[in-house]
Scaffold this motif. Sequence first.
Motif, PDB file in Angstrom:
ATOM      1  N   TYR A   1     -14.736   1.197 -18.066  1.00 32.71           N
ATOM      2  CA  TYR A   1     -13.753   0.785 -18.280  1.00 32.71           C
ATOM      3  C   TYR A   1     -13.039   1.385 -19.910  1.00 32.71           C
ATOM      4  O   TYR A   1     -11.958   1.845 -20.416  1.00 32.71           O
ATOM      5  CB  TYR A   1     -13.326  -0.774 -18.962  1.00 32.71           C
TER       6      TYR A   1
ATOM      7  N   GLN B   1      -6.728  -6.609 -18.248  1.00 30.04           N
ATOM      8  CA  GLN B   1      -6.688  -6.757 -16.305  1.00 30.04           C
ATOM      9  C   GLN B   1      -5.955  -7.974 -16.254  1.00 30.04           C
ATOM     10  O   GLN B   1      -4.641  -7.697 -15.171  1.00 30.04           O
ATOM     11  CB  GLN B   1      -8.311  -7.976 -16.067  1.00 30.04           C
TER      12      GLN B   1
ATOM     13  N   LEU C   1     -13.973 -12.390 -15.773  1.00 28.61           N
ATOM     14  CA  LEU C   1     -13.311 -10.976 -15.247  1.00 28.61           C
ATOM     15  C   LEU C   1     -13.902  -9.949 -14.193  1.00 28.61           C
ATOM     16  O   LEU C   1     -12.911  -9.254 -13.567  1.00 28.61           O
ATOM     17  CB  LEU C   1     -14.527 -10.118 -16.232  1.00 28.61           C
TER      18      LEU C   1
ATOM     19  N   LEU D   1     -19.672  -1.729 -19.462  1.00 30.90           N
ATOM     20  CA  LEU D   1     -18.384  -1.292 -20.095  1.00 30.90           C
ATOM     21  C   LEU D   1     -18.254   0.207 -20.196  1.00 30.90           C
ATOM     22  O   LEU D   1     -16.971   0.697 -20.994  1.00 30.90           O
ATOM     23  CB  LEU D   1     -18.660  -1.963 -21.450  1.00 30.90           C
TER      24      LEU D   1
ATOM     25  N   THR E   1     -15.424  -8.523 -26.254  1.00 30.85           N
ATOM     26  CA  THR E   1     -15.545  -7.385 -25.978  1.00 30.85           C
ATOM     27  C   THR E   1     -14.717  -7.751 -23.924  1.00 30.85           C
ATOM     28  O   THR E   1     -13.951  -7.359 -24.045  1.00 30.85           O
ATOM     29  CB  THR E   1     -16.890  -6.304 -25.814  1.00 30.85           C
ATOM     30  N   MET E   2     -15.578  -8.775 -24.015  1.00 27.83           N
ATOM     31  CA  MET E   2     -14.900  -9.569 -22.755  1.00 27.83           C
ATOM     32  C   MET E   2     -13.593  -9.838 -22.564  1.00 27.83           C
ATOM     33  O   MET E   2     -13.229  -9.940 -21.389  1.00 27.83           O
ATOM     34  CB  MET E   2     -16.244  -9.952 -22.456  1.00 27.83           C
TER      35      MET E   2
ATOM     36  N   MET F   1     -11.205  -7.053 -22.930  1.00 31.21           N
ATOM     37  CA  MET F   1     -11.201  -6.595 -21.246  1.00 31.21           C
ATOM     38  C   MET F   1     -10.432  -7.697 -20.557  1.00 31.21           C
ATOM     39  O   MET F   1      -9.431  -7.064 -19.717  1.00 31.21           O
ATOM     40  CB  MET F   1     -12.611  -6.229 -20.776  1.00 31.21           C
TER      41      MET F   1
ATOM     42  N   VAL G   1      -8.458   1.391 -24.180  1.00 32.68           N
ATOM     43  CA  VAL G   1      -8.735  -0.141 -23.684  1.00 32.68           C
ATOM     44  C   VAL G   1     -10.197   0.293 -25.154  1.00 32.68           C
ATOM     45  O   VAL G   1     -10.749  -0.940 -26.459  1.00 32.68           O
ATOM     46  CB  VAL G   1     -10.122   0.687 -22.900  1.00 32.68           C
TER      47      VAL G   1
ATOM     48  N   ILE H   1      -7.295  -2.446 -16.847  1.00 32.89           N
ATOM     49  CA  ILE H   1      -8.260  -1.621 -16.341  1.00 32.89           C
ATOM     50  C   ILE H   1      -8.232  -2.634 -14.886  1.00 32.89           C
ATOM     51  O   ILE H   1      -8.279  -4.070 -14.810  1.00 32.89           O
ATOM     52  CB  ILE H   1      -9.361  -2.321 -17.230  1.00 32.89           C
TER      53      ILE H   1
END
Length: 526
Positions: free
Chosen positions: A295, A341, A412, A292, A333-334, A337, A302, A348
Amino acid sequence: TDAESNTRKKTFTEVQTERSEQAERTVLIKCPPKLNEKKLLQYLSSHGNIESHFFFENRGIHALIEFSEKNSIASLQDAIGIPSSAEHHVVPFKSRLFTFTLKNPVSQAAEETPVHLSPQSHIPVKELIQKLCDADSISSQMYILLNEYQLTEENIKLRFLACSLVRDFARAYFPDSTVKPFGSSVNTFGKLGCDVDMFLDFHDIQKHGTKMKKGPFEMEYQMKRLPSERLATQKILSVIGDCLDNFGPGCMGVQKILNARCPLVKFSHHPTGFQCDLSVSNSIAIKSSELLYIYGCLDSRVRALVFSVRCWARIHGLTNSVPGTWITNFSLTMMVMFFLQKRSPPIIPTLDQLKELADEKDKHVIGGYDCSFVSDLSKIKPTKNTETLDVLLGDFFEYFGNFDFRKNSINLRKGKEVNKPESSPLYIWNPFEQDLNISKNVNQPQLEKFVAMARESAWMLQKEDKTQQVINKEPWGLAALLIPFGKSNPSKMKNRMKGLGSETIRSLLDSLKLNNANSLQKAVGK
């Protein structure tokens, strides 16, 4: 910020090591309410050069003083007295927490100057919403929220100091041990006021533990043997928990939770004001913190998006500080992310891409799981994506408002939707322990509530007439999303609930009423 990105960004480990080392040269001093800053610093400087200092409020005024040399602390400790008191008997543990008093306050009162206090908590939501309404775009609203909520340099120093003070206790038993923060204190996604997760690490022992290779013999320590690592962890935490409870200045409300999946000791550290959770080293948790961190450092959008989404989720009762069937901040949060992506071009890289960039020193296999990924940020190519946060926020809600959660899971490593391996309502692959779902706790009503809120938010951002709202002095953009929805017009909400099962709608509307009442109370009460 982009100005900083020209200088080489430090790796996660470099930052951790530097901050831990700083904390070892730091003391915390409780000051009198009337204080002459210059005199205090002058007195302290007689023991050595002061690298940095700041003051903060927490049941009185405190000063954090960082010396340039570690031995300045020993010099200071030699000059410090033991508290004398008729009604108490003290535990003679000499820490790096001191109290500074004036011998004759009256004569010195004339010289005192008000000191600048560093805030250790964020502003209430009500004030935040007012600030957001004055911004000129959703993007700047999101950066305002980030600036208000993110950990400050001072707050981070205080977190590392709390770990360093606990380490002083651990070293009484295990001279080589360290205590390090992990999770939100270090992954760049922590907000002011969040708990400090810390773990006890004995790994430095293993470094020089590689057996003597030369010569015809071997030497090793005699150590107590226990049937399992878990039992060793429980015993160690139990003793250190007792130690903090009995002898730790300012350690209050110590709770030992030794039968949890991950045994821990919870306590409140009054001198720094933090709620702390102490566990024994978990290498995978550190890897997640580092991932994290990477990222968060790659692109300023982000963190801005994560902070806004987390704040939105908290206000609508989608996340909760007590464990339960809610989505956790980590899962949320994931999800952000994953969304980043999936942009085109991606903002990211996927975890597999980061793994391909890893060199020898980045190779880590932990408990049979491959946790390798690149640690040097300069090896990662910056994104070509130029989308604004205004677009990204709306598209985030749109994307998850229409995500096929029944069929797909969030991965992820690959950066794409994969068929769900099992039937949990929300399936997010643990980035490292490949057979675990990090959102296993989330139930169907909570997921459907998230989807409904995401749809509602996407819809509000699309239909928005900003100029009109600004003229009418109404909250707009992000600010409008941070007000519980039932408040403005509950009938609008029902129209967009089509396609959800009727029993879910019923439980949803009930929980909305409940949550709105609660979050409004919280927003007003703060």
